[in-house]
Design a protein around this motif. Structure first.
Motif, PDB file in Angstrom:
ATOM      1  N   PRO A  74       0.831  -1.148   0.109  1.00  0.00           N
ATOM      2  CA  PRO A  74       0.092   0.064  -0.068  1.00  0.00           C
ATOM      3  C   PRO A  74       0.710   1.170  -0.126  1.00  0.00           C
ATOM      4  O   PRO A  74       2.037   1.265   0.738  1.00  0.00           O
ATOM      5  N   ALA A  75       0.544   2.127  -0.749  1.00  0.00           N
ATOM      6  CA  ALA A  75       1.228   3.467  -0.813  1.00  0.00           C
ATOM      7  C   ALA A  75       1.187   4.363   0.288  1.00  0.00           C
ATOM      8  O   ALA A  75       2.272   5.195   0.535  1.00  0.00           O
ATOM      9  N   ALA A  76       0.291   4.210   1.138  1.00  0.00           N
ATOM     10  CA  ALA A  76       0.101   5.032   2.339  1.00  0.00           C
ATOM     11  C   ALA A  76      -0.499   4.058   3.505  1.00  0.00           C
ATOM     12  O   ALA A  76      -1.081   3.109   3.401  1.00  0.00           O
ATOM     13  N   GLY A  77      -0.365   4.663   4.627  1.00  0.00           N
ATOM     14  CA  GLY A  77      -0.986   4.092   5.765  1.00  0.00           C
ATOM     15  C   GLY A  77       0.150   3.030   6.265  1.00  0.00           C
ATOM     16  O   GLY A  77       1.084   2.498   5.866  1.00  0.00           O
ATOM     17  N   PRO A  78      -0.281   2.356   7.489  1.00  0.00           N
ATOM     18  CA  PRO A  78       0.623   1.578   8.400  1.00  0.00           C
ATOM     19  C   PRO A  78       0.648   0.212   7.533  1.00  0.00           C
ATOM     20  O   PRO A  78      -0.705  -0.152   6.997  1.00  0.00           O
ATOM     21  N   VAL A  79       1.856  -0.490   7.412  1.00  0.00           N
ATOM     22  CA  VAL A  79       1.888  -1.744   6.730  1.00  0.00           C
ATOM     23  C   VAL A  79       3.018  -2.427   7.493  1.00  0.00           C
ATOM     24  O   VAL A  79       4.004  -1.830   8.172  1.00  0.00           O
ATOM     25  N   ILE A  80       2.927  -3.790   7.627  1.00  0.00           N
ATOM     26  CA  ILE A  80       3.935  -4.865   8.170  1.00  0.00           C
ATOM     27  C   ILE A  80       4.476  -5.657   7.077  1.00  0.00           C
ATOM     28  O   ILE A  80       3.676  -6.284   6.539  1.00  0.00           O
ATOM     29  N   LEU A  81       5.582  -5.475   6.912  1.00  0.00           N
ATOM     30  CA  LEU A  81       6.262  -6.719   5.832  1.00  0.00           C
ATOM     31  C   LEU A  81       6.901  -7.638   6.513  1.00  0.00           C
ATOM     32  O   LEU A  81       7.602  -7.654   7.625  1.00  0.00           O
ATOM     33  N   ALA A  82       6.315  -9.087   6.294  1.00  0.00           N
ATOM     34  CA  ALA A  82       6.906 -10.197   6.997  1.00  0.00           C
ATOM     35  C   ALA A  82       7.808 -10.651   5.871  1.00  0.00           C
ATOM     36  O   ALA A  82       7.243 -11.343   4.710  1.00  0.00           O
ATOM     37  N   VAL A  83       9.021 -10.939   6.222  1.00  0.00           N
ATOM     38  CA  VAL A  83       9.883 -11.582   5.333  1.00  0.00           C
ATOM     39  C   VAL A  83      10.698 -12.493   5.745  1.00  0.00           C
ATOM     40  O   VAL A  83      11.009 -12.673   6.942  1.00  0.00           O
ATOM     41  N   ASN A  84      10.828 -13.585   4.760  1.00  0.00           N
ATOM     42  CA  ASN A  84      11.644 -14.925   5.309  1.00  0.00           C
ATOM     43  C   ASN A  84      12.928 -14.283   5.502  1.00  0.00           C
ATOM     44  O   ASN A  84      13.519 -13.263   4.862  1.00  0.00           O
ATOM     45  N   PRO A  99      10.180   3.568   2.548  1.00  0.00           N
ATOM     46  CA  PRO A  99      11.090   3.212   3.721  1.00  0.00           C
ATOM     47  C   PRO A  99      10.467   2.370   4.894  1.00  0.00           C
ATOM     48  O   PRO A  99       9.395   2.101   5.110  1.00  0.00           O
ATOM     49  N   VAL A 100      11.281   1.289   5.335  1.00  0.00           N
ATOM     50  CA  VAL A 100      11.260   0.376   6.141  1.00  0.00           C
ATOM     51  C   VAL A 100      11.867   0.332   7.303  1.00  0.00           C
ATOM     52  O   VAL A 100      12.950   0.568   7.447  1.00  0.00           O
ATOM     53  N   HIS A 101      11.192   0.471   8.446  1.00  0.00           N
ATOM     54  CA  HIS A 101      11.688   0.258   9.684  1.00  0.00           C
ATOM     55  C   HIS A 101      11.581  -1.216  10.423  1.00  0.00           C
ATOM     56  O   HIS A 101      10.608  -1.702  10.790  1.00  0.00           O
ATOM     57  N   PHE A 102      12.741  -1.837  10.372  1.00  0.00           N
ATOM     58  CA  PHE A 102      13.069  -3.143  10.713  1.00  0.00           C
ATOM     59  C   PHE A 102      13.282  -3.441  12.388  1.00  0.00           C
ATOM     60  O   PHE A 102      13.856  -2.731  12.898  1.00  0.00           O
ATOM     61  N   LEU A 103      12.630  -4.437  12.874  1.00  0.00           N
ATOM     62  CA  LEU A 103      12.764  -4.740  14.171  1.00  0.00           C
ATOM     63  C   LEU A 103      14.201  -5.682  14.010  1.00  0.00           C
ATOM     64  O   LEU A 103      14.340  -6.525  13.509  1.00  0.00           O
ATOM     65  N   ILE A 104      15.389  -5.063  14.663  1.00  0.00           N
ATOM     66  CA  ILE A 104      16.651  -5.712  14.444  1.00  0.00           C
ATOM     67  C   ILE A 104      17.172  -5.979  15.886  1.00  0.00           C
ATOM     68  O   ILE A 104      17.369  -5.144  16.793  1.00  0.00           O
ATOM     69  N   LYS A 105      17.869  -7.120  15.958  1.00  0.00           N
ATOM     70  CA  LYS A 105      18.460  -7.618  17.415  1.00  0.00           C
ATOM     71  C   LYS A 105      19.533  -6.450  17.720  1.00  0.00           C
ATOM     72  O   LYS A 105      20.225  -6.198  17.014  1.00  0.00           O
ATOM     73  N   GLY A 114       3.732   4.356   9.118  1.00  0.00           N
ATOM     74  CA  GLY A 114       4.978   3.857   8.605  1.00  0.00           C
ATOM     75  C   GLY A 114       4.914   2.304   8.108  1.00  0.00           C
ATOM     76  O   GLY A 114       4.117   1.396   8.467  1.00  0.00           O
ATOM     77  N   VAL A 115       5.931   1.894   7.486  1.00  0.00           N
ATOM     78  CA  VAL A 115       6.172   0.442   7.289  1.00  0.00           C
ATOM     79  C   VAL A 115       7.085  -0.219   8.306  1.00  0.00           C
ATOM     80  O   VAL A 115       8.374   0.099   8.712  1.00  0.00           O
ATOM     81  N   LEU A 116       6.629  -1.308   9.201  1.00  0.00           N
ATOM     82  CA  LEU A 116       7.350  -1.912   9.829  1.00  0.00           C
ATOM     83  C   LEU A 116       7.839  -3.548   9.240  1.00  0.00           C
ATOM     84  O   LEU A 116       7.046  -4.225   8.871  1.00  0.00           O
ATOM     85  N   GLY A 117       9.113  -3.584   9.384  1.00  0.00           N
ATOM     86  CA  GLY A 117       9.637  -4.864   8.771  1.00  0.00           C
ATOM     87  C   GLY A 117       9.869  -5.985   9.792  1.00  0.00           C
ATOM     88  O   GLY A 117      10.525  -5.631  10.845  1.00  0.00           O
TER      89      GLY A 117
END
Length: 195
Positions: free
Chosen positions: A16-26, A43-49, A90-93
């Protein structure tokens, strides 16, 4: 990413071009996150260890808006920051398996379901394929320079059952639904790319 490898991006229009999104990545290789960040349409904001935030990487990752997470505990600061990304549209990865492995979505942790159900943000499955097929000659731990890596985005879907419940049972049920969708996307991405 485009300078070092040859990414082929399929289905970016599904994000989606706008709004909150979660990218679930292998997650099967250390370049999967950077590859997705470099090829995603937003732009993606990842949860990173937290272990990755060392030396010069610490201010670099924080400056890019990445979210530091302590995987040994329920990290309230990371949860708050991740929900803040979604609340801001935003986009959360997320790597739903929690760590690198086979990258087949065989065992998911509950975090993805929690963020999706709590925020109401749609999940977009993403598959990174080809990052582990061959080893580089110069740097053995990396794919060969200029090799092809595929990034395939799937259709967005809602994780919740529509009831708005956030109980343990609702999250467990959401995790099962998410795993089915992610596994189907990965199989489709493999068929589509011939990998």
């Amino acid at each position: 990413m485009y300078g070092l490898w040859k990414p082929r991006v399929l289905g970016a229009w599904r994000v989606p071009a706008a709004g909150p999104v979660i990218l679930a990545v292998n997650h099967s290789h250390m370049i999967d996150g950077p590859m997705l960040m470099g090829t995603a349409p937003r732009p993606v904001h990842f949860l990173i260890k937290k272990e990755a935030f060392v030396g010069l990487l610490d201010p670099f990752l924080l400056g890019m808006g990445q979210v530091k997470v302590d995987r040994t505990t329920a990290d309230r600061a990371a949860i708050t920051n991740a929900l803040g990304v979604l609340e801001a549209g935003g986009v959360l990865g997320i790597f739903p398996e929690g760590t690198r492995g086979e990258g087949d979505f065989a065992s998911l942790r509950a975090g993805l379901a929690y963020f999706a159900v709590r925020s109401g943000a749609p999940i977009v499955p993403a598959a990174v394929l080809g990052s582990t097929e061959h080893r580089g000659r110069l740097i053995r731990a990396m794919p060969p320079l200029r090799s092809k890596v595929d990034v395939v985005f799937g259709d967005a879907f809602e994780a919740g059952d529509g009831s708005g419940r956030r109980t343990r049972t609702a999250l467990d049920d959401a995790t099962v639904r998410i795993q089915e969708r992610l596994t189907a996307h990965l199989e489709n991405a493999k068929r589509l790319t011939g990998r």
